[in-house]
Design a protein around this motif. Sequence first.
Motif, PDB file in Angstrom:
ATOM      1  N   ILE A  60      19.786 -15.512 -41.739  1.00  0.00           N
ATOM      2  CA  ILE A  60      20.103 -14.315 -41.943  1.00  0.00           C
ATOM      3  C   ILE A  60      19.754 -13.483 -40.663  1.00  0.00           C
ATOM      4  CG2 ILE A  60      19.495 -14.112 -44.341  1.00  0.00           C
ATOM      5  CD1 ILE A  60      16.644 -13.519 -43.883  1.00  0.00           C
ATOM      6  N   LEU A  61      19.062 -13.887 -39.862  1.00  0.00           N
ATOM      7  CA  LEU A  61      18.588 -13.542 -38.629  1.00  0.00           C
ATOM      8  C   LEU A  61      18.565 -14.882 -37.610  1.00  0.00           C
ATOM      9  CD1 LEU A  61      15.731 -11.227 -39.000  1.00  0.00           C
ATOM     10  CD2 LEU A  61      18.164 -10.518 -38.385  1.00  0.00           C
ATOM     11  N   PRO A  62      18.834 -14.682 -36.292  1.00  0.00           N
ATOM     12  CA  PRO A  62      18.359 -15.882 -35.604  1.00  0.00           C
ATOM     13  C   PRO A  62      17.242 -16.498 -35.849  1.00  0.00           C
ATOM     14  CG  PRO A  62      19.482 -14.070 -34.118  1.00  0.00           C
ATOM     15  CD  PRO A  62      19.092 -13.490 -35.493  1.00  0.00           C
ATOM     16  N   GLY A  63      17.060 -17.612 -36.079  1.00  0.00           N
ATOM     17  CA  GLY A  63      15.951 -18.560 -36.403  1.00  0.00           C
ATOM     18  C   GLY A  63      15.256 -18.026 -37.776  1.00  0.00           C
ATOM     19  N   VAL A  64      15.768 -17.586 -38.752  1.00  0.00           N
ATOM     20  CA  VAL A  64      15.142 -17.073 -40.071  1.00  0.00           C
ATOM     21  C   VAL A  64      16.503 -17.375 -40.994  1.00  0.00           C
ATOM     22  CG1 VAL A  64      14.401 -15.257 -41.346  1.00  0.00           C
ATOM     23  CG2 VAL A  64      13.795 -15.283 -38.974  1.00  0.00           C
ATOM     24  N   SER A  65      16.006 -17.897 -42.170  1.00  0.00           N
ATOM     25  CA  SER A  65      16.988 -18.191 -43.123  1.00  0.00           C
ATOM     26  C   SER A  65      16.453 -17.651 -44.406  1.00  0.00           C
ATOM     27  CB  SER A  65      17.215 -19.876 -43.496  1.00  0.00           C
ATOM     28  OG  SER A  65      18.171 -20.137 -42.179  1.00  0.00           O
TER      29      SER A  65
END
Length: 229
Positions: free
Chosen positions: A8-13
């Motif tokens: 959902i964000l770079p480095g975040v799922s």
Amino acid sequence: MFHWRAEILPGVSAAFTDAGAGNLALHVGDDPVAVHERRARVEQSIGVGPRALRFMNQVHGNTVALMDAESPAPDADAMVSRGLPLAVMVADCIPVLLAGESGDGPVLAAVHAGRPGIANSVLPAAVEGMKSLGASRIRAWLGPSICGSCYEVPAALRDEVCALVPATRSTTSWGTPALDLPAGARSQLEAAGVAVEYAGACTLETETLYSYRRDRKTGRFGGLVWCHD
């Protein structure tokens, strides 16, 4: 195992499990050993360490817990962290996952947004908790929950909730009073300046998801948000 999963964000799922992952709740009469084994399999599948996911003792309120590495499981319906993996469990209520940016890295939140939580503004409270940690550009992902065409309630209860959150007013597909919790959640998030990026299917209408309205003796699926490399 997953109904939906995405970065959902770079480095975040974020992800929402389904019945294939099994019941993840300890409060529904299931074998605790089996529940912890299922949680461990989920943690392994998303690449976080054993017992890394933080779970709440959900109480249908509006308390927001700010979590750090030493925090015990809170009696709350929202958790906010600076990147610690968070989980929320549901079987018709909305599992809401949020992520924002800050100078110290991602700020995450997991929220249990049922009828009492929506009525008592747990989502705006969670957003304020995120902002207290410096979060900006906050976005939200609404997991599967019972829809406004299926969530039948007494007329008096509908009026009570709608007086607080007008967007929740709805009617079932068979013509009786209902509440649309996802619409209420969306209205509160939009009022707080939070964009809703995703909304899931109806739990009552989807056999691969747990639904308390469909089966009172049922498990809970999870909404998960975590950081990764």
